[in-house]
Each structure stands twice: as C-alpha cells, then as structure tokens.
Design an enzyme around this catalytic site. Structure first.
Site, mmCIF file in Angstrom:
data_model
loop_
_atom_site.group_PDB
_atom_site.id
_atom_site.type_symbol
_atom_site.label_atom_id
_atom_site.label_comp_id
_atom_site.label_asym_id
_atom_site.label_seq_id
_atom_site.Cartn_x
_atom_site.Cartn_y
_atom_site.Cartn_z
ATOM 1 N N GLU A 190 0.785 -1.227 0.000
ATOM 2 C CA GLU A 190 0.000 0.000 0.000
ATOM 3 C C GLU A 190 0.825 1.290 0.000
ATOM 4 O O GLU A 190 0.362 2.307 -0.507
ATOM 5 C CB GLU A 190 -0.930 0.001 1.225
ATOM 6 C CG GLU A 190 -1.980 -1.104 1.237
ATOM 7 C CD GLU A 190 -3.062 -0.886 0.189
ATOM 8 O OE1 GLU A 190 -3.308 0.270 -0.184
ATOM 9 O OE2 GLU A 190 -3.658 -1.887 -0.256
ATOM 10 N N SER A 466 -45.944 -30.804 40.238
ATOM 11 C CA SER A 466 -45.237 -31.661 41.191
ATOM 12 C C SER A 466 -43.796 -31.239 41.461
ATOM 13 O O SER A 466 -43.123 -31.860 42.285
ATOM 14 C CB SER A 466 -45.257 -33.105 40.693
ATOM 15 O OG SER A 466 -46.577 -33.609 40.710
#
Length: 765
Positions: A190, A466
C-alpha cells in the site's frame, strides 16, 4: 511624430499600472489564501488532535463467557475440554510448539494456553498437562517445572460485542502486538515510501495519474496510508477535488503531529475489512476473528497476507463468495513479499499452496443469545444503571457455558420439532445453572433459540405442579424424629373444606389408592394424596417457608392446593430453588455476571449476595437421594434407562389437564429447569416425563452427563427399615430395606421382634 511618442509613453505607463495593480491584487489574494489555509489548517489540526489524543474509537462493550476452571476434582471430562478447545480455536497437533496448540491422548491433554485478560489480572501464556480420571480432572501440571497447579483457567469465549450507533465493530490490537509480517506486507503493497514521505507522496500521485490516463480509467491510486487514514477518520467517500485537497492537508498535519508508528497503529485498527451483516468489520484484530476465527498472533503467513490483500476491496475479494479471486489477490501479496526479500522462495511456495483456511462462514462469529443477554443487560442495569454498555471498552464477564448453551439449543430444536407432531405450537423455556458456582450456564426462551422476543425462561408464570414436592418432603424430612424415607403415608381418599365451604378432593394421577405407601415410594412415583397428607401433617406454611428460604422470589399463598403445585413460577425461579437442593441446601442467588472491567481494565464494584443455609445438609442429602430414585425407578425412569450407570437426580411435574409440562433435575455439573407448554395455556396432552424431560434427555445426549457423587454427609447413617411399617430395624432382620437416614430417626430395636437368645439375656438386652 511627437504625438506618437506621447502615445507610447502613455501606453507604457498604463501597462505598468495594470501590472502593478495585478501584482498588488495577486499578493493580497495570496496573503488571504495563506491566511485562509493557515486558519483552516489550525481548524483541521484541532479536529485531528481531538480525535487522536482523545478516544479514537468507541470500542464496543465485550461480553465474555465463563472462564473454564480446571483443578483436581473439577467436573470436567476429557471430551468436554476437547470441545471447549475447538470452540476457542486451538489447533490439535502432535506436539504443541507454540501458543494456541494442544495434543491429546485418551487420558491426557497437553495444552499451550494463550495469554489473556482475566478479571483477576493478566494471565500469561502457559504450557500444562491435564490428566483425567473417571470423575473428571485428576491433575493439572505446569510443564516448565512439573508443579501441580491448584487451579488453571482457560480464556473465556468472546460471545458478542455491543455495537454503538455507528454500526462499526472492532477489536483493538496495539501495534507492538501486531505480527511484523502484516505491517511489512501493508507497507510493501500500500505505501512503500511510508517512512520517507510527509503524509503525501507527490511522485505516487503523478505516477497514478499517468497510469490512469493511459488506461482511460482509474486503475491505480496515489494515496498514502496517512491519506487513507485521514479519509477513513474524518471524510466521506465522495470523489471530488475539494475532498482530495482536504484529505491531503489533513494527512500532512497528521504526519507532522504524530509518529509513524502512531499513524500505523491507527490505520491497522481503523481500516475497513469487510461486512458482517449489519456490522462493519474494522481493523486487523477483528478481521482475524471474522475470517479465521482465531487471534491475529496465531495466523499463518498465508492468512496474514490475505488480511492485507482484502484491504483493496473487501466486497470484491469476499473469500466466501469469490474464493478464487480472493486467493489470487492473496498470492499476489505473497509474491510481492518474496520479490522484496521478505519471504524466501520456500516460504512463498508453502504459503501460496495452502488453502485460505477460513472459518465456517455459515456460523456467525456472534453468539445469538437473546434470552441470556436480556438477563445480563437487566443485571447490569440494576447494578450500574442504563449507561454502562454505552461506555467505550467495557468488558463484561458472564457465567454462560458455551458448550451447555449449544447443547441446550440443539436439544430444544430437535425435541420441539418432534413434540409438535403430538401437540401443535408448543413452546419452551429452559434454564441451566452451574451446580458449583451458582451461575446461569445456559438459557433458551423460545423454540427458535435465536428469536428475540418473549423470554419464556424468565417471563412466564405457570403452575409448577409436582416440582413443589421435593420441598414438601424436605420440610417433612427435616423433622428427623418423625419422618424418614421409610415412613408410611396414608394413600386414601381425602376431602378438605375451606372457610367458604368449598371442598377439594385430591387424587393420584392414576385415580387409584394404595392405602399406605412409604415416603420414598410416594416421592419417586409423584403420588398426590400421600404428599397432601404429609404436607398437612407438617403445616402448609412451613412448606412455603422452605421454598422461600431456598430462593423462591414471589409470595406463596399457603393453601393446601399449593402442596400439589398451585404456585405460579418461571423456569428461572424453579432453577433457583433446585440449585439450592443441588448445592447441598445452600442458597445463593443466581447470577449471570461474574465481573465487569472498565476501559482501563479496572474492576467495577460488585456486591455478591451472601450464601445462606436454607435446607439442613443432612436433610438435603435425603432429598437428593429420593430424586435419584425418581430417575432410577420412578416417573423419570425413562431418563435413567437412557443413561445406565449414571446417577442423576430429577423431578417431573405436570399441571392440571396437562397444560404445563415441567422437569427439574441435575447431574454433577448442571442444574436444569424446563417448561414446555402453549402460550395460550391450552391443553398439550404432555406430562412432565413426555415433554420437558424429553428436552432434558436430548440435552444430556448432546452433553454426556457426569454421575452424581453424593459424598457422605455428617448426620446421615446407612439404616434398615421395616418395609411394612417403616420402623428402624437391625440389618439381619427379614423384610427390611436399606436407606440413608438421619441419625435421630435411626434407632433400631435390639432385635427383630423374636424371643431373646441366651447371649442377649446374658448381656441383659
């Protein structure tokens, strides 16, 4: 003639006046221009300084899972640790040579752990040998000096990042922690003259202009890394001369004010690297996780080259959509490195011949945990207020176990799909806790676990049926002089009348009566009438107190119907009280957060609720034993049969007309609370054993259970009781059953009811 000379003289004088005026105007305009540029540069300098010297980015709040703790006796088996290492992106090799690698035999795992930030401080990289036995972890040995470690932590899994309004996601990595080859590749590809120019490279601009004019289109750019950074930080993507001039001016200012390394660090963490659905992926650190699923320090040469390659066009070089295009670009970067002596020919060939090595693109890098994250955010809000997650750089360490969550989601998806064939539109709420820490290990709030909506794990209030019975019997067994597991309970028709004259006649599920059954049989088979008789004998208010001491967070109306579960709750509320049973009777408020660090990694103050003994440990042991019999030969025997040789504890529950199916239970590692039903409260035809317990069974098939250890508890003895009347007996008597019991309740007679022998008479017995 005189007139001509006069005219020329006048023209010359006029020309000098015009030039003088032009020069005067030019230098005045120049001064104005210089002043404007100077003031504009000062303005830009202030903007740049504010960005660079303040907070460059809003770093998303990071949400982490629990950190797996390994120590002698830890309830972690070999397959579980292998799965955890795979999730964390560790590489399995023959011999670990660097951080992030491990090797494994059938009983040992050698691991080179990564360094990481733990809430208690930085953890250095460490190489250890972990050995296993049938119970879990046997030892953890540090390889450097063969020392046995008391405790060893793996790094937590990064579950998600809370994104700010700009939609940008990043994981900051300082330049000194960035692989040098990435930096070198970036400069070679770059901006080769990065360390020579002053923010702008006129030669690169001229070269790009010639190439573009020759090609008739834009094929090359002349921007430096500093210009790209200026554009990314401060400017839009608009293509105009004014924007380019502003970009160049800002680049010059940035280069003047800051060191090259500071500029590089900013660029490496700012550069756009791709798109993860609605989130922009910024910076090399996050890109490493996004593309490869591992920290940037562990990337191969080829993977590092790819990260630099993709900068040119993340969409164009998307490796999942265009793998050939992406690989061609990566190989170009590798070739540039070789041509500039940054790689040898052999290194280049090896890297170029390797595959891209991407993570599975079908799996998100973000854990979609709407139910759990809702609880985390609520807990954070209660602790620190609404603004915490908007602060930059916050780190939240949670209790979530990623492996448990994955198993829970798979269990829900598979089981609910099957149940839909029997009962249409059934939904689910599921909570798992860590038996040892009291943290929420997993949570599912919808049959589509990733759906962000109504969270049934927390928000429903349905009769628990239960599931209340263990607390009825815990209250009874706490009276050790009156009740034992062998105590007979009446199982005969009963009718109760309230103050308004209304009657209630509880019945067993099978509508049958046995006359009399033992407490253990009533518990294991979830018999209603004996439970009501036991509850009435000990007092309904006392049962309510036991539940509330165990962590039930809402009021309980102390009516007899409560003894059979006429109490509304959520899976989270059920998980809380069953966690107390699993934790030897100790109540600890469930939590989803273990620690929070601010942007400076300073821990924020956390107030943890003190633990309290809610159920006497000896009584709790008896309840756990009874719950294990539920799975071994009671209403949960189908679960026990699915995992032979593994001791599990559980309790099924069903509300009236089979509207709600419940299951709660635990192995040595996790406590589970599961509800299955319909949102409109209609009948499902499912019992606790056929609905919710099926989800739990599927969960254990995904995550093989660890058998309950149930070590001896002080105050508990191994007793023998008459099967008929529950009386304590000698071991050699006929028709006896061997059961654990309170010391106080086991006082056997001197004989089995037969005449004393000569030696008993001699001893005066």
């Amino acid at each position: 003639m005189a007139k001509t000379k006069s005219t020329k003289k006048h023209a010359k004088k006029h020309s000098k006046g015009w030039l003088s005026s032009l020069w005067s105007l030019t230098w005045k305009l120049a001064l104005i221009g210089i002043a404007f540029v100077t003031f504009y540069a000062i303005y830009l300098d202030q903007i740049i300084a504010q960005k660079f010297e303040g907070q460059k980015w809003h770093l998303p709040a990071q949400i982490f899972s629990r950190s797996m703790a390994l120590y002698p006796g830890a309830a972690v088996n070999h397959p579980q640790l292998m799965a955890e290492l795979k999730l964390l992106g560790y590489r399995k090799v023959a011999n670990p040579r660097q951080v992030g690698e491990f090797s494994a035999s059938s009983t040992r795992i050698e691991l080179w752990r990564r360094p990481f930030l733990h809430p208690e401080g930085n953890q250095a990289e460490q190489r250890v040998m972990i050995s296993f036995d049938s119970l879990g972890v046997n030892s953890v040995q540090r390889m450097s000096d063969k020392r046995e470690l008391a405790v060893f932590h793996l790094e937590p899994v990064l579950l998600d990042r809370i994104i700010a309004g700009d939609g940008e996601d990043r994981l900051f990595v300082p330049k000194n922690e960035m692989p040098s080859l990435i930096v070198e590749s970036l400069l070679q590809v770059e901006d080769r003259s990065f360390y020579e120019h002053h923010g702008v490279n006129p030669f690169a601009i001229a070269r790009a202009a010639i190439v573009n004019i020759t090609a008739g289109r834009a094929v090359q750019g002349g921007s430096t890394l500093t210009q790209q950074l200026a554009k990314n930080f401060f400017l839009s993507s608009e293509r105009s001369l004014i924007r380019k001039v502003r970009e160049a001016l800002m680049a010059i200012i940035i280069d003047f004010r800051y060191s090259k390394d500071e500029i590089l660090e900013a660029y490496l963490n700012e550069v756009y690297m791709g798109q993860d659905k609605a989130r922009g992926v910024h910076g090399m650190g996050l890109a490493s996780q996004f593309y490869f699923g591992r920290p940037i320090a562990e990337l191969t040469v080829a993977q590092q080259a790819f990260l630099v390659a993709v900068i040119k066009g993340p969409s164009y070089y998307n490796p999942w959509r265009y793998p050939e295009r992406a690989q061609e670009r990566r190989d170009l970067v590798l070739r540039i490195l070789m041509e500039n002596d940054k790689l040898t020919v052999a290194q280049y060939k090896a890297a170029a011949e390797s595959p891209l090595g991407l993570r599975d693109g079908k799996k998100s890098v973000h854990q979609k945990l709407p139910a759990f994250f809702a609880v985390v955010k609520n807990e954070l809000r209660n602790r620190y207020g609404d603004s915490l997650l908007n602060q930059s750089g916050v780190k939240v360490y949670t209790t979530l176990d990623p492996m448990a969550q994955d198993a829970a989601e798979k269990a829900v998806l598979s089981t609910l799909k099957s149940l839909d064939k029997r009962a249409k539109n059934v939904q689910v709420g599921m909570v798992l806790t860590d038996k040892y820490t009291g943290g929420i290990a997993a949570m599912v709030g919808d049959k589509q676990p990733g759906f962000e909506g109504f969270n049934r794990a927390v928000e429903i209030r349905r009769p628990i049926g239960s599931l209340i019975k263990p607390f009825v019997y815990a209250t009874a067994l706490a009276q050790g002089d009156k009740f034992s597991l062998a105590s007979p309970l009446a199982d005969k028709p009963i009718t109760l009348t309230n103050e308004q004259g209304k009657t209630w006649s509880p019945k067993n599920v099978d509508k049958q009566f046995s006359g009399e059954v033992s407490l253990l049989e009533a518990f294991a088979n979830s018999m209603n009438v004996p439970t009501v008789n036991a509850g009435l004998a000990i007092g309904v208010e006392n049962v309510a107190n036991t539940m509330q001491n165990a962590g039930w967070s809402e009021p309980i109306a102390p009516y007899p119907s409560m003894l059979l579960g006429a109490v509304n709750g959520s899976p989270l509320m059920v998980a809380q009280i069953y966690q107390t049973i699993a934790d030897e009777g100790r109540y600890r408020k469930l939590t989803s957060i273990t620690a929070v660090l601010d942007s400076q990694n300073t821990p924020l103050a956390v107030t943890h609720s003190a633990s309290e003994m809610a159920i006497d440990p000896a009584t709790d042991y008896l309840v756990q034993y009874a719950m294990s019999q539920v799975v071994a030969k009671g209403t949960g025997k189908r679960l026990g049969a699915a995992f032979p040789g593994v001791k599990l504890a559980g309790k099924t529950g069903t509300s009236n007309d089979s509207r709600d199916s419940w299951f709660a239970g635990f192995d040595e590692r996790n406590v589970a609370a599961i509800w299955v039903g319909q949102d409109d409260n209609s009948k499902t035809g499912l019992y606790g054993s056929s609905g919710a317990m099926a989800v739990y069974q599927a969960f254990l098939q995904q995550r093989p259970p660890l058998s309950l250890r149930m070590p001896p508890v002080q105050g508990i003895v191994n007793g023998y009781f008459d099967r008929t009347n529950g009386a304590p007996m000698q071991p050699n008597c006929h028709n006896v059953i061997n059961l654990p019991a309170h010391n106080v309740s086991y006082q056997p007679a001197a004989n089995c009811g037969e005449p004393l022998s000569w030696w008993q008479k001699l001893l005066g017995e």
